[in-house]
Design a protein around this motif. Structure first.
Motif, PDB file in Angstrom:
ATOM      1  N   THR A 220       8.836   3.149  12.440  1.00 16.46           N
ATOM      2  CA  THR A 220      10.168   3.222  11.975  1.00 16.46           C
ATOM      3  C   THR A 220      10.248   2.897  10.610  1.00 16.46           C
ATOM      4  O   THR A 220      10.996   2.397  10.001  1.00 16.46           O
ATOM      5  N   ASN A 221       8.884   2.768  10.029  1.00 19.08           N
ATOM      6  CA  ASN A 221       8.720   2.365   8.640  1.00 19.08           C
ATOM      7  C   ASN A 221       8.593   3.613   7.691  1.00 19.08           C
ATOM      8  O   ASN A 221       9.382   4.694   7.893  1.00 19.08           O
ATOM      9  N   LYS A 222       7.795   3.705   6.683  1.00 19.66           N
ATOM     10  CA  LYS A 222       7.944   4.599   5.693  1.00 19.66           C
ATOM     11  C   LYS A 222       7.252   5.760   6.388  1.00 19.66           C
ATOM     12  O   LYS A 222       6.358   5.708   7.141  1.00 19.66           O
TER      13      LYS A 222
ATOM     14  N   PRO B 142       0.979  -1.233   0.037  1.00 16.83           N
ATOM     15  CA  PRO B 142       0.085  -0.010  -0.275  1.00 16.83           C
ATOM     16  C   PRO B 142       0.693   1.263  -0.025  1.00 16.83           C
ATOM     17  O   PRO B 142       2.014   1.183   0.348  1.00 16.83           O
ATOM     18  N   PRO B 143       0.279   2.436  -0.077  1.00 17.04           N
ATOM     19  CA  PRO B 143       1.053   3.568  -0.299  1.00 17.04           C
ATOM     20  C   PRO B 143       1.572   4.031   1.179  1.00 17.04           C
ATOM     21  O   PRO B 143       1.245   3.528   2.202  1.00 17.04           O
ATOM     22  N   GLU B 144       2.581   4.899   0.893  1.00 18.17           N
ATOM     23  CA  GLU B 144       3.235   5.275   2.106  1.00 18.17           C
ATOM     24  C   GLU B 144       2.381   6.088   2.877  1.00 18.17           C
ATOM     25  O   GLU B 144       1.548   6.573   2.366  1.00 18.17           O
ATOM     26  N   GLY B 145       2.307   5.904   4.156  1.00 16.45           N
ATOM     27  CA  GLY B 145       1.090   6.761   4.940  1.00 16.45           C
ATOM     28  C   GLY B 145       0.887   8.205   4.672  1.00 16.45           C
ATOM     29  O   GLY B 145      -0.129   8.718   4.453  1.00 16.45           O
ATOM     30  N   GLU B 146       1.931   8.781   4.202  1.00 19.97           N
ATOM     31  CA  GLU B 146       1.609  10.446   4.271  1.00 19.97           C
ATOM     32  C   GLU B 146       1.150  10.903   2.663  1.00 19.97           C
ATOM     33  O   GLU B 146       0.775  11.780   2.718  1.00 19.97           O
ATOM     34  N   ASP B 147       1.217   9.618   1.968  1.00 21.39           N
ATOM     35  CA  ASP B 147       0.509   9.817   0.775  1.00 21.39           C
ATOM     36  C   ASP B 147      -1.181   9.528   0.773  1.00 21.39           C
ATOM     37  O   ASP B 147      -1.577   9.822  -0.049  1.00 21.39           O
ATOM     38  N   LEU B 148      -1.500   9.143   2.072  1.00 17.42           N
ATOM     39  CA  LEU B 148      -2.971   8.612   2.228  1.00 17.42           C
ATOM     40  C   LEU B 148      -3.813  10.106   2.531  1.00 17.42           C
ATOM     41  O   LEU B 148      -3.057  10.511   3.640  1.00 17.42           O
TER      42      LEU B 148
ATOM     43  N   ALA C 254       1.699 -15.643   1.357  1.00 16.41           N
ATOM     44  CA  ALA C 254       1.434 -14.709   2.059  1.00 16.41           C
ATOM     45  C   ALA C 254       1.853 -13.394   1.293  1.00 16.41           C
ATOM     46  O   ALA C 254       2.706 -12.983   0.841  1.00 16.41           O
ATOM     47  N   SER C 255       0.648 -12.646   1.253  1.00 21.77           N
ATOM     48  CA  SER C 255       0.724 -11.328   0.495  1.00 21.77           C
ATOM     49  C   SER C 255       1.276 -10.026   1.384  1.00 21.77           C
ATOM     50  O   SER C 255       0.397  -9.079   1.424  1.00 21.77           O
ATOM     51  N   ALA C 256       2.113 -10.466   2.144  1.00 20.08           N
ATOM     52  CA  ALA C 256       2.537  -9.423   3.042  1.00 20.08           C
ATOM     53  C   ALA C 256       3.627  -8.378   2.276  1.00 20.08           C
ATOM     54  O   ALA C 256       4.103  -8.536   1.205  1.00 20.08           O
ATOM     55  N   ASP C 257       3.862  -7.059   2.588  1.00 16.94           N
ATOM     56  CA  ASP C 257       4.258  -5.887   2.097  1.00 16.94           C
ATOM     57  C   ASP C 257       5.914  -6.204   2.788  1.00 16.94           C
ATOM     58  O   ASP C 257       6.189  -5.684   3.627  1.00 16.94           O
ATOM     59  N   TRP C 258       6.644  -7.042   2.011  1.00 22.80           N
ATOM     60  CA  TRP C 258       7.949  -7.338   2.236  1.00 22.80           C
ATOM     61  C   TRP C 258       8.915  -6.126   2.207  1.00 22.80           C
ATOM     62  O   TRP C 258       9.853  -6.108   2.925  1.00 22.80           O
ATOM     63  N   SER C 259       8.356  -4.952   1.635  1.00 22.96           N
ATOM     64  CA  SER C 259       9.146  -3.642   1.575  1.00 22.96           C
ATOM     65  C   SER C 259       9.230  -3.110   3.007  1.00 22.96           C
ATOM     66  O   SER C 259       9.884  -2.015   3.399  1.00 22.96           O
TER      67      SER C 259
END
Length: 696
Positions: A466-468, A37-43, A148-153
RNA sequence: GGACUCUUAGCUCAGUUGGUUAGAGCGCUGCAUUCACAUUGCAGAGGUCGCAGGUUCGAUUCCUGCAGGGUCCACCA
């Protein structure tokens, strides 16, 4: 082939081949960016999000079937909400698993004839780091194989510097708020593992021991641990006990050493048990410690003069002539030396605390450790349960959690191991300073590390912080925490307490607790019984979809379930059924259409959508899977395809019904549905990104 | 000692907030095989929904008690 048939029928094999499709499809999903999903600040602030934080498996462990269970259930939730159009984040990670990992590593060292004490802490830490590094990545690859459709990034590891920094900050904040204290208390110490534990890590086992009745002169005492009598500071009787009332306040001489100790009164003493008189050894028994505290005695002196067993499991200098003996030898010798003072010895069955790792008897020992005052944290967690901010799903576990929270003792977070986050405390002389970095010359850092659960307990907060950029604001609090019920007090409870403390909000709306996976006969899996199923082997043999479906069908939160190869094989048949139904529909010729049948199909399809959606919204994954399974097989295949064969349903209606079914089944069996989708609807993009059907 | 949970078909388990003939997987019986799939289809056998009460027009579903299994917690020396 006759002219009217689709070319694709030739391409579609007669049987679904998971080996040919799974890795290819997984790569395509990853490349499509659907997991991220998009970075939080883009939401935009009002955008609906659905967040699941993955329970981090141990970084150096291969997956067992319990992991497969959580991957399956969480992936179903995540795929469903993603298709519903919500901004969906499934954040993965792994845990350094302090004691577990160091324990495994030390076993490895032992095979080489070495021990942890042969290395300084920096070397040892580095050795474990390298060892874990060699093994990590295995768990991640295995989860990917299960779909598993996890966001590995956004993957996180508990010992990476950013996480460590956040965990340390929390400790500093707790200290500033007066919720941390350092104190000598009796802690649960394993002399073999060489570390203290919290009371949660202590198992209780029934043991056949002996109860010794010893003559202390004016009265007799009963004990299971005569060797600790060297550390006695009193004998206690119940104040109501008529037999002994007149003795209260008098003194007696301890056998062997002739040291004088008082007879005191304490209502903790059970008049019915033993002789009704208890030797009080505060340094080696939690109850006795409490008695001493109640008496207002100087605990430092007691520890200094009357601790007779050391952390090495041997009698110390306070034990006089017994110094250096290990506990069992000391017991034997003392029993011998007591001579006639030993009145009676009888067999006695009782439960003793044992180390959950090595099963040695836990030694209660006085040690200076860091504790968190949990009362205020626990109260807020209870409030979150009461208000419905967080709901526990899973037979009765809501009450169990409340019971835990209501009876919690202060949390010992010091561990005497190197594999973990070092406690940010610095000493100079007797004073200590809490600080992320050294406060200056002459300071020495604490060598203890945090209890692993202290960092895991902050997981939902620290992984997002500590993420995006903007992730924490956008994705916290999360919707579902899904995990096994056996770590409810270790982990879920701590996440609630620390999450609320750090953010003011409970970290999750729902806690979905899955049960333990048992074998086909309902027995607990164990290596000695040889009934452990390996999820990877079954995936290899029957496909990830089959294992997922077998795990999730007919399960219910909080309840154990049974799975085995037969069940998986049955679900493999289901995957093949999906493939072949698709294969049939795609090969249909445009033929006679009966409006009534078409309409009935559409009506039933709506019921199907409605029921599956409802059950998934209620987090009833097993129930939803069951419905989707039988609707597809019994209705779509056995009824409608048979009608269609007679030319009584049009191809377009069948395509529409198939399309809806592939979407509804996708969260459960993502690979085969994606593979079939590519064959039937090649121009419509990937199935993973399709919209969940809405009712008219 | 306290708490939680389970007891439904031969086995392992579901059961949509009480409502007509109680479901699934595996197993079992009989029949069917060029026609999507034998990794199949059709038909069928198999259940006093632990026991005893209660609430209700009606209970597998709610309440109480009992019996048996499982799990967790608990400082009895």
């Amino acid at each position: 082939m006759t002219g009217g048939r689709s070319e694709r029928q030739i391409i579609m094999n007669k049987n679904y081949d998971h080996k040919e499709t799974e890795s290819r499809i997984y790569s395509a999903w990853e490349q499509s960016g659907a997991f991220c999903p998009p970075e939080g600040e883009d939401l935009p602030a009002d955008k609906k999000t659905f967040t699941v934080i993955m329970p981090p498996p141990n970084a150096n462990d291969p997956l067992h079937v319990g992991h497969a269970m959580f991957v399956t259930i969480e992936d179903i939730f995540v795929r469903y909400h993603r298709m519903k159009g919500e901004v969906t984040l499934w954040l993965p990670g792994t845990d350094h698993a302090g004691i577990e990992t160091q324990f495994v590593f030390e076993k490895k060292l032992a095979k080489q004839g070495k021990s942890r004490f042969d290395f300084d802490r920096e070397t040892l830490f580095q050795m474990i780091w390298d060892y874990v590094k060699d093994n990590s990545g295995v768990a991640i690859e295995q989860m990917k194989r299960l779909g598993a459709s996890a966001d590995w990034s956004r993957y996180k590891y508990t010992l990476e510097p950013e996480i460590v920094k956040e965990v340390v900050k929390t400790f500093i904040k707790l200290h500033e708020d007066g919720l941390i204290y350092r104190s000598v208390k009796l802690v649960n110490y394993c002399t073999k593992c060489g570390t203290a534990y919290s009371e949660l890590e202590v198992d209780h086992e029934e043991r056949e021991d002996k109860l010794y009745i010893i003559d202390y002169g004016k009265l007799k005492v009963a004990t299971t641990r005569p060797e600790t009598m060297l550390g006695d500071v009193a004998v206690a009787v119940n104040p109501e006990d008529k037999r002994y009332q007149s003795l209260i306040g008098e003194k007696i001489k301890l056998p062997l050493t002739q040291r004088e100790i008082p007879i005191i009164a304490d209502s903790m003493v059970d008049m019915e048990f033993g002789t009704g008189a208890v030797k009080i050894t505060p340094a080696h028994d939690p109850n006795d410690w409490e008695v001493a505290v109640r008496q207002g005695w100087n605990m430092d002196e007691i520890v200094r003069d009357h601790q007779v067993i050391g952390t090495n499991g041997k009698m110390n200098k306070n034990a006089g002539v017994y110094e250096g003996l290990n506990i069992n030898d000391a017991r034997e010798k003392i029993v011998n030396d007591l001579g006639t003072a030993l009145v009676e010895t009888k067999p006695y069955l009782h439960s003793v605390g044992t180390c959950y790792r090595c099963h040695r008897v836990i030694e209660p020992l006085p040690m200076k450790q860091f504790f968190i005052k949990v009362k205020s944290l626990a109260e807020k967690a209870l409030t979150a349960l009461d208000s419905g901010e967080t709901t526990i799903m899973g037979a009765g576990h809501d009450k169990i959690l409340r019971h835990w929270l209501s009876n919690l003792r202060d949390w010992n977070i010091s561990r005497q191991i190197v594999w973990g986050i070092r406690i940010p405390v610095w000493y100079k002389n007797d004073d200590f300073v809490v600080s992320e970095t050294s406060p200056g010359d002459g300071y020495v850092q604490e060598t203890d590390t945090f209890d692993t659960w202290f960092s895991s307990g902050q997981w939902p907060v620290v992984t997002l912080k500590t993420n995006k950029p903007g992730d924490f604001e956008a994705y916290y609090p999360t919707q579902v925490m899904e995990t096994a019920y056996d770590i409810l007090p270790f982990w879920v409870m701590r996440m609630m307490m620390l999450g609320i403390y750090m953010t003011g909000k409970s970290p999750f709306k729902y806690v979905y607790l899955h049960g333990l996976v048992r074998d086909e006969q309902g027995r607990k899996m164990s290596k000695s019984v040889g009934n452990v199923i390996n999820p990877l082997e079954l995936t290899e043999k029957y496909g990830a979809d089959s294992l997922r479906m077998a795990l999730v069908m007919s399960t219910t939160p909080g309840q154990d379930s049974a799975t085995g190869e037969n069940k998986v094989r049955g679900m493999r048949n289901f995957a093949n059924k999906i493939w072949n139904a698709s294969r049939y529909v795609v090969s249909m010729e445009e033929s006679g259409i009966d409006g009534d049948n078409d309409q009935e199909l559409m009506d039933n399809l709506n019921t199907h959508i409605e029921t599956t959606t409802k059950r998934l919204d209620e987090l009833k994954v097993g129930f939803a899977a069951e419905w989707a399974y039988s609707w597809f097989w019994d209705s779509f295949c056995d009824q409608y395809i048979e009608i269609a064969k007679k030319g009584l349903i049009g191809k377009q209606a069948m395509l529409k019904a198939l399309k809806t079914n592939l979407i509804l089944l996708h969260p459960f069996v993502p690979f085969v549905t994606e593979a079939a989708w590519a064959e039937v609807f090649p121009d419509e993009g990937m199935l993973i990104s399709q919209c969940w059907p809405k009712l008219p």
